[in-house]
Design a protein around this motif. Structure first.
Motif, mmCIF file in Angstrom:
data_model
loop_
_atom_site.group_PDB
_atom_site.id
_atom_site.type_symbol
_atom_site.label_atom_id
_atom_site.label_comp_id
_atom_site.label_asym_id
_atom_site.label_seq_id
_atom_site.Cartn_x
_atom_site.Cartn_y
_atom_site.Cartn_z
ATOM 1 N N ALA A 1 0.845 -1.204 0.000
ATOM 2 C CA ALA A 1 0.000 0.000 0.000
ATOM 3 C C ALA A 1 0.878 1.250 0.000
ATOM 4 O O ALA A 1 1.830 1.355 0.791
ATOM 5 C CB ALA A 1 -0.893 0.001 1.231
ATOM 6 N N ALA A 2 0.548 2.191 -0.903
ATOM 7 C CA ALA A 2 1.380 3.402 -1.046
ATOM 8 C C ALA A 2 1.406 4.229 0.230
ATOM 9 O O ALA A 2 2.392 4.899 0.531
ATOM 10 C CB ALA A 2 0.861 4.247 -2.201
ATOM 11 N N ASP A 3 0.311 4.185 1.016
ATOM 12 C CA ASP A 3 0.270 5.045 2.204
ATOM 13 C C ASP A 3 0.890 4.389 3.439
ATOM 14 O O ASP A 3 0.863 4.952 4.523
ATOM 15 C CB ASP A 3 -1.163 5.501 2.495
ATOM 16 C CG ASP A 3 -2.082 4.337 2.836
ATOM 17 O OD1 ASP A 3 -1.697 3.181 2.596
ATOM 18 O OD2 ASP A 3 -3.187 4.598 3.353
ATOM 19 N N LYS A 4 1.435 3.182 3.287
ATOM 20 C CA LYS A 4 2.137 2.532 4.415
ATOM 21 C C LYS A 4 3.632 2.737 4.225
ATOM 22 O O LYS A 4 4.171 2.402 3.164
ATOM 23 C CB LYS A 4 1.835 1.026 4.453
ATOM 24 C CG LYS A 4 0.375 0.697 4.656
ATOM 25 C CD LYS A 4 0.039 0.603 6.136
ATOM 26 C CE LYS A 4 -1.420 0.386 6.419
ATOM 27 N NZ LYS A 4 -2.343 1.401 5.904
ATOM 28 N N PRO A 5 4.317 3.294 5.240
ATOM 29 C CA PRO A 5 5.732 3.616 5.048
ATOM 30 C C PRO A 5 6.638 2.395 4.919
ATOM 31 O O PRO A 5 6.384 1.358 5.543
ATOM 32 C CB PRO A 5 6.090 4.403 6.316
ATOM 33 C CG PRO A 5 5.022 4.093 7.297
ATOM 34 C CD PRO A 5 3.804 3.663 6.555
ATOM 35 N N ILE A 6 7.651 2.540 4.118
ATOM 36 C CA ILE A 6 8.720 1.529 4.053
ATOM 37 C C ILE A 6 9.459 1.566 5.393
ATOM 38 O O ILE A 6 9.748 2.643 5.909
ATOM 39 C CB ILE A 6 9.691 1.864 2.895
ATOM 40 C CG1 ILE A 6 8.968 1.714 1.555
ATOM 41 C CG2 ILE A 6 10.940 0.993 2.957
ATOM 42 C CD1 ILE A 6 9.791 2.136 0.346
ATOM 43 N N ALA B 1 11.021 10.344 12.273
ATOM 44 C CA ALA B 1 9.650 10.119 11.800
ATOM 45 C C ALA B 1 9.662 8.965 10.805
ATOM 46 O O ALA B 1 10.706 8.671 10.214
ATOM 47 C CB ALA B 1 9.150 11.393 11.131
ATOM 48 N N PRO B 2 8.505 8.302 10.592
ATOM 49 C CA PRO B 2 8.476 7.239 9.581
ATOM 50 C C PRO B 2 8.846 7.795 8.206
ATOM 51 O O PRO B 2 8.684 8.996 7.960
ATOM 52 C CB PRO B 2 7.016 6.768 9.588
ATOM 53 C CG PRO B 2 6.389 7.352 10.790
ATOM 54 C CD PRO B 2 7.219 8.521 11.229
ATOM 55 N N VAL B 3 9.306 6.924 7.332
ATOM 56 C CA VAL B 3 9.615 7.329 5.945
ATOM 57 C C VAL B 3 8.333 7.927 5.342
ATOM 58 O O VAL B 3 7.258 7.333 5.464
ATOM 59 C CB VAL B 3 10.030 6.076 5.127
ATOM 60 C CG1 VAL B 3 10.068 6.381 3.645
ATOM 61 C CG2 VAL B 3 11.359 5.550 5.623
ATOM 62 N N PRO B 4 8.415 9.103 4.714
ATOM 63 C CA PRO B 4 7.202 9.655 4.090
ATOM 64 C C PRO B 4 6.616 8.658 3.091
ATOM 65 O O PRO B 4 7.364 7.957 2.402
ATOM 66 C CB PRO B 4 7.710 10.910 3.369
ATOM 67 C CG PRO B 4 8.986 11.260 4.051
ATOM 68 C CD PRO B 4 9.581 9.960 4.525
ATOM 69 N N SER B 5 5.295 8.592 3.076
ATOM 70 C CA SER B 5 4.665 7.629 2.151
ATOM 71 C C SER B 5 3.614 8.360 1.317
ATOM 72 O O SER B 5 2.417 8.232 1.581
ATOM 73 C CB SER B 5 4.059 6.462 2.919
ATOM 74 O OG SER B 5 3.433 6.908 4.096
#
Ligand code: NAD
Length: 464
Positions: free
Chosen positions: A81-86, A100-104
């Protein structure tokens, strides 16, 4: 066919041939990643996680011998899913602040399209640049009275010439399927009309603060959006700003006992008597609706309570042309059902000061630059036996406009009711009307008692 994937540790390809290694190394150089040897993660005689370079070099253009490292993809969790961060391989300890999480970001075609109405200071200086960091939102149309600005800004932000509109053509936004939201960034007196027409054009509305110039206008905006079944959000960016949200959280937990007193002010200096901010019919008032509103709305937001009474003073220097129509200063107090009193002030003719202090039973929170775009500094104080602890709380910076815009896009994509609703804007307007009435009459003005917490806000936002 040659397999272009980097070797994974433990796989049969993990042990590279010299030829394979040299090919891989040259690919690294080809993409411009030349340089140092990567430290091995080898421990206790296990297979190293990273392929360790052998003594190989690359011939630089000037004949220099440049050391090479084999390319490698460390283990990472890559959700579809594109909106879930790597999730990348971790390397930092818990001793430091977590990043912060990787931008997604969503792919371009899945983002919510915005039309910005009014190309003034806020749009050009803050909003359009903030879209650059948005993950769910993109600017797709502009509305302005200036063809020159439209042309230049459209080119700068990649907006099609066909999606640039004059005010006369505003209603044609209806026929632009790329536009899902209209963001109204016009003088205050125009918010109601452009919101109502925008909702009638079938678009969701993000409206700048103050919502309008009267509670009757606010109500008409709410009614029009309801009738058109479109979402309406008032752009109270502070409600999406991490420091103010943190103070709210701490107060709601009564971390240092119950909040008892708030001292808040938002002041700046203005200079142009011809600007709409100094014309009552356009601005609705002076310092109060423009910047004093931050003290009012933020106090309500961090406490979650609604005032039951206000008492106010306003003043305008009669010799200053800036304040022929609108107030120079407004100072007011608000009484809340819990017994808390807030002391607020706003000024259009002093050097800027934008802060508040919340005093609680056993401590205080002081937020400097509380209402500014950046530069928040939070200090807290409480006693610990014989010690008084004053702490500086530092939160990772976040663009407030990006957070607010992307949050509204989430509301649209996931069909959620917005947090900073039209009713929230209407409540501020009612309180400002009571503040002006109190200043005119020289006595306190009562407001209807509302015991419900966060009475005018939508569901608590899940911010990313
Ligand atoms: P501005 O004067 O810089 O821009 C206003 C725009 O409206 C200009 O492009 C102007 O051409 C256009 N406009 C159309 N009709 C006009 C008219 N009759 N008179 C004057 N201008 C007209 O103002 P701004 O600072 O960008 O403020 C716009 C809105 O955004 C206001 O409601 C203000 O309260 C709000 N604002 C919010 C924040 C925030 O932090 N959320 C900050 C600044 C301004």
């Amino acid at each position: 066919m040659e397999d272009d994937r980097p070797a994974q540790p433990g796989s049969s390809a993990d042990v590279m041939s010299r030829k394979g290694f040299l090919q891989a190394a040259s690919r690294v150089v080809a993409v411009g990643v030349a340089g140092g040897i990567v430290a091995s993660c080898q421990s206790g005689g296990q297979t190293p996680s990273y392929p360790v370079p052998t003594s190989s070099t690359y011939n630089g253009a000037g004949g220099q011998q440049i050391p090479t490292s084999p390319p490698y993809s460390p283990p990472a969790n890559v959700p579809d899913a594109a909106d879930k961060p790597i999730e990348l391989e971790a390397w930092k300890s818990d001793a430091d602040r977590k990043s912060a999480p990787v931008p997604s970001p969503l792919p371009d075609e899945e983002r919510v399209g915005y039309a910005l109405v009014g190309l003034g200071h806020l749009t050009l200086e803050e909003l359009l640049p903030a879209f650059g960091n948005c993950k769910k939102s993109k600017p797709v149309a502009l509305v302005s009275g200036s063809p020159e600005k439209l042309h230049k800004v459209a080119r700068q932000y990649g907006i099609k010439p066909a999606s640039c509109y004059s005010y006369a053509d505003y209603d044609k936004l209806k026929d632009n399927p790329e536009v899902q939201v209209i963001y109204i960034v016009l003088p205050n007196s125009m918010h109601a009309e452009f919101t109502i027409r925008g909702a009638q054009a079938g678009k969701h509305i993000l409206c700048e603060k103050p919502m309008a110039n009267s509670s009757a206008e606010c109500q008409a905006m709410i009614d029009a959006c309801k009738k058109a079944n479109r979402k309406l959000m008032v752009a109270y960016r502070i409600q999406y700003e991490p420091y103010n949200r943190y103070v709210r959280e701490q107060l709601q937990k009564n971390e240092y006992g119950k909040p008892k007193f708030v001292d808040a002010f938002n002041c700046q200096s203005s200079a142009n008597p011809k600007h709409w901010r100094h014309i009552k019919a356009l601005a609705g008032g002076g310092a109060l609706p423009d910047i004093g509103l931050y003290c009012l709305n933020t106090t309500r937001f961090i406490l979650g309570e609604e005032p039951t009474e206000v008492f106010a003073y306003t003043h305008s220097d009669p010799d200053n042309p800036l304040f022929k129509e609108v107030e120079e200063v407004c100072s007011w107090q608000m009484k809340f059902p819990s017994g808390l009193i807030a002391n607020c002030a706003t000024h259009y003719n002093v050097h800027d000061s934008r802060q508040y202090r919340v005093m609680t039973e056993r401590g205080w929170y002081e937020l400097e630059n509380a209402y500014a775009y950046t530069g928040q500094k939070l200090t807290t104080s409480h006693a610990d036996g014989p010690i008084v602890r004053q702490e500086n709380v530092s939160i990772a910076p976040k663009n407030q406009f990006t957070a607010e815009i992307d949050y509204f896009s989430t509301c649209i994509l996931d069909d959620i009711a917005p947090y900073s609703t039209g009713e929230e804007g209407l409540q501020d307007q009612r309180i400002m009307e009571a503040i002006y009435q109190s200043a005119r009459e020289g006595k306190p003005v009562k407001l209807p008692r509302i015991d419900k917490k966060d009475a005018f806000r939508g569901p608590e936002p899940q911010l990313q």
